[in-house]
Design an enzyme around this catalytic site. Structure first.
Site, short mmCIF file in Angstrom:
data_model
loop_
_atom_site.label_atom_id
_atom_site.label_comp_id
_atom_site.label_asym_id
_atom_site.label_seq_id
_atom_site.Cartn_x
_atom_site.Cartn_y
_atom_site.Cartn_z
N HIS A 283 0.77 -1.34 -0.13
CA HIS A 283 0.01 0.05 0.24
C HIS A 283 0.97 1.26 -0.24
O HIS A 283 0.34 2.21 0.50
CB HIS A 283 -1.01 0.08 1.30
CG HIS A 283 -1.89 -1.06 1.30
ND1 HIS A 283 -2.97 -1.39 0.23
CD2 HIS A 283 -2.09 -2.11 2.24
CE1 HIS A 283 -3.56 -2.65 0.79
NE2 HIS A 283 -2.98 -3.16 1.78
N ARG A 341 0.42 18.57 3.42
CA ARG A 341 2.00 18.48 3.33
C ARG A 341 2.33 18.46 1.96
O ARG A 341 1.54 18.31 1.15
CB ARG A 341 2.80 17.65 4.51
CG ARG A 341 2.49 16.35 3.88
CD ARG A 341 3.34 15.46 4.79
NE ARG A 341 2.93 13.89 4.58
CZ ARG A 341 3.06 13.25 3.88
NH1 ARG A 341 3.74 13.68 2.62
NH2 ARG A 341 2.64 12.10 3.70
#
Length: 715
Positions: A283, A341
């Site tokens: 993942h 971010r």
């Protein structure tokens, strides 16, 4: 040249790099008195001193920020843990401060210490880079309480988008498509299982505060639910300090497409187009590209506008990434999460837009408008980013550790090839942080051209001393299905046999080149004696030697090379070499300074790179087509370790024992969990290979173990 709105007067930057591989924080202190303009509109900078703290485990982001700072005339100060004292970002910075021990919880996660250093350095703003504190609302609030600007979104946006369940509710309200699922407060196993049954298996369990694949588990059927839930919560707790999870419907043919957004404090918000990050392992992204190939213009525009809607819904400011999961069947897309971010893969966006996103961040933090509006942004060409990891793809991408004994990346070309890294030859990849070594970023006029450049650069990326994923990346980049844009998040599993070919052969030439390098090194030690040209020459018989190597793939086998010296006045290094029944004529030279070996084998020329390990027990050979072979002469091979008892369990990687599920004397079943290890934020269940009784269990919770350590014996 400084970003618009930032002058070069006493601009001081500390960049701290931090998170899951190595951490380092960086402070920027800037005095900004210059006037800047966009569309003939002038404005003043609002910030005098900026501290940028790269909260990431990836050293490369600290180095990335420092490079931009240098370009802008900004001084830099690095913050480091004891494990990072000699790291690249520390040496690049103008100043450096020690944070604490290697453990993140005692160094890079201690926000109060970061603030203390910021004040000590006279910095007024903090840049969080990637990683935990970059998306930590508490840290952003701590900055505000100390009159320090946090270069990122407001704490409220971090809180809203940091919670997957909260963000889903906000997106539904903002009319942004979301995946069906459960985002409720009831975290009991019974409730979660009940919701899974309502949604229908397969489902994804995801950490509420998660990201980067941490705390994410796929559950195919009800019988797997309890164990996978436990593993997801454990990873979530270790990575984010919060074990809460949510449940989502699992889309069977998904693509991962994300949008780079940017917003300023004046109400402007744009999207800098999309990136495809579909090819993943565990993942986690392994290769990214921009723009996402194969999308219709309508879908591309709709996704960008949805991302802007998502950012506006939480009053976003700064750089952010809105991640969507897209159904390959009809290109419908659903909101997954927003990373509040700068992303690891931001360079591909920079390549196709010709923009410096770190400069954008500084400009927005100064209170200035965005450098460009939506109608001014254009896509130019195509870019790929390949993440170079210390890991073993053949062993389920198991993270690795070790020293970079030899490191020779491809040459950088401005605007076309970037190598973003935070390590140098001789640095160590340790158990404390993420195993990423570098990011290789390439640009081309088209996807095909960019892909060819990527393969070429991977062929010239030489690393030895630890196992890397470079050869796997080459197989991926040359795979016809990847080239044909058959992308989905299951790509590696679906085409495993193509990406991991069996019965890989090692040509005789590899052993011949290794033998020639040893012979050549020995000959270079000779004096200027004119009779040295007769090396190997005998009046009454032919001089023969035998060299043996461990087979680099079939470790139990050995390869013998019989060497007969051929006297040739014109060619000192000329030999007859025999492997089995194959006889080869070999000549050439090895240059230990340039690490190049040029040889002629049976009238075919070979030009390769070859390096010896520090202890001279291993030969690292890199061919022109990018293959790497680790060849060990038998006389120099390491002492063999005992194989252990039947049913013995060895640690697959260095790590920390998180929990022990049994005790000595217990009867266990094959497949039963014996203990749980954690390394680099990845949780691994160590299970019994047989039915039996636990005879030995020498470790307890929180013990640190090395790779290949005997963890248990079951008989």
């Amino acid at each position: 040249m400084l970003p618009r709105g930032v002058s070069n007067k006493s601009l001081k930057l500390i960049t701290d790099k931090y998170s899951t591989i190595k951490k380092s924080s960086s402070l920027i202190n800037c005095s900004t008195n210059s006037l800047c303009s966009r569309n003939n509109r002038k404005y003043n900078s609002k910030i005098n001193n900026i501290l940028t703290y790269s909260s990431t485990s990836l050293r490369e982001i600290a180095c990335r920020v420092i490079k931009t700072a240098r370009k802008l005339g900004i001084q830099t100060v690095a913050v480091y843990s004891e494990a990072d004292a000699n790291s690249m970002h520390v040496s690049m910075a103008d100043e450096a401060y020690l944070l604490g021990p290697p453990e993140s919880s005692k160094s890079y996660l201690v926000g109060s210490k970061i603030i203390e250093i910021a004040k000590q350095s006279g910095c007024q703003a903090i840049h969080p880079g990637y990683g935990f504190l970059s998306e930590n609302a508490g840290f952003a609030e701590l900055c505000a309480k100390n009159n320090i600007v946090f270069i990122g979104p407001p704490p409220s946006a971090i809180i809203s988008m940091g919670s997957k369940s909260e963000s889903k509710k906000l997106m539904e309200h903002a009319k942004v498509p979301v995946v069906p699922g459960y985002h409720g407060e009831d975290q009991s196993e019974e409730k979660l299982l009940s919701e899974c049954k309502k949604i229908g298996f397969p489902v994804l369990i995801k950490a509420v505060m998660g990201g980067g694949g941490k705390g994410m588990k796929l559950v195919h059927k009800e019988e797997e639910f309890s164990e996978q839930l436990s593993a997801a919560k454990s990873e979530a707790k270790a990575s984010f300090g919060d074990e809460r999870v949510l449940i989502e419907k699992y889309i069977t043919t998904p693509r991962h497409v994300e949008i780079q957004v940017f917003a300023d404090t004046l109400g402007n918000c744009v999207y800098l187009f999309e990136r495809d990050c579909s090819v993943q392992r565990r993942h986690q992204k392994i290769i990214e590209e921009a723009p996402a190939p194969g999308l219709s213009d309508e879908v591309r525009k709709a996704m960008g506008e949805s991302a802007v809607d998502a950012a506006k819904a939480v009053g976003y400011v700064g750089a952010g990434t809105v991640e969507f999961i897209m159904d390959n069947q009809d290109q419908t897309y659903y909101f997954m999460e927003m990373n509040t971010r700068l992303q690891v893969e931001h360079p591909v966006t920079e390549m196709i837009t010709n923009q410096d996103l770190v400069e954008w961040q500084l400009q927005v933090a100064s209170g200035n408008p965005l450098p460009l509006l939506q109608n001014q942004l254009k896509v130019n060409g195509h870019a790929f980013e390949a993440r170079i990891y210390a890991e073993n793809p053949e062993k389920n991408f198991m993270p690795g550790t070790g020293v970079l004994r030899y490191l020779n990346p491809p040459e950088e070309v401005e605007g076309e090839v970037r190598v973003e890294t935070g390590v140098r030859q001789g640095d160590e990849v340790s158990i404390y942080y993420d195993p990423m070594i570098a990011k290789l970023v390439v640009w081309g006029e088209s996807r095909d051209i960019a892909l060819r450049k990527l393969v070429s650069c991977l062929n010239r990326y030489h690393i030895a001393g630890l196992t890397t994923n470079i050869e796997f990346l080459k197989r991926l980049a040359t795979n016809q299905r990847f080239r044909d844009i058959e992308l989905e998040t299951h790509f590696i599993q679906k085409y495993y046999d193509e990406l991991f070919p069996k019965n890989r052969q090692v040509d005789d030439s590899m052993f011949l080149l290794a033998t020639l390098s040893i012979l050549s090194k020995n000959l270079t030690k000779k004096t200027a004696d004119p009779f040295d040209v007769l090396q190997g020459f005998r009046f009454n018989h032919e001089h023969e030697e035998v060299y043996e190597f461990e087979h680099p793939i079939e470790k139990e086998n050995r390869v013998s090379v019989n060497v007969r010296h051929i006297y040739d006045v014109k060619e000192t290094n000329k030999f007859k070499m025999t492997i089995g029944s194959n006889v080869h004529t070999v000549s050439g030279q090895y240059n230990p300074t340039t690490k190049e070996i040029v040889a002629f084998i049976d009238n075919r020329k070979f030009h390769s790179t070859l390096s010896f390990s520090d202890d001279h027990k291993t030969i690292y050979l890199f061919t022109r087509d990018g293959q790497r072979y680790d060849l060990t002469p038998v006389l120099a091979s390491f002492e063999k370790k005992g194989s252990g008892a039947v049913g013995s369990l060895k640690s697959p990687i260095p790590g920390v024992i998180k929990s022990v599920a049994v005790k000595e004397g217990d009867t266990v079943k094959k497949g039963q969990t014996i203990l749980v290890m954690e390394a680099m934020k990845m949780v691994t269940n160590i299970v019994s290979p047989i039915d039996g009784v636990v005879k030995s269990l020498p470790f307890k919770t929180n013990d640190v173990v090395a790779a290949e350590t005997m963890l248990a014996v079951i008989e």
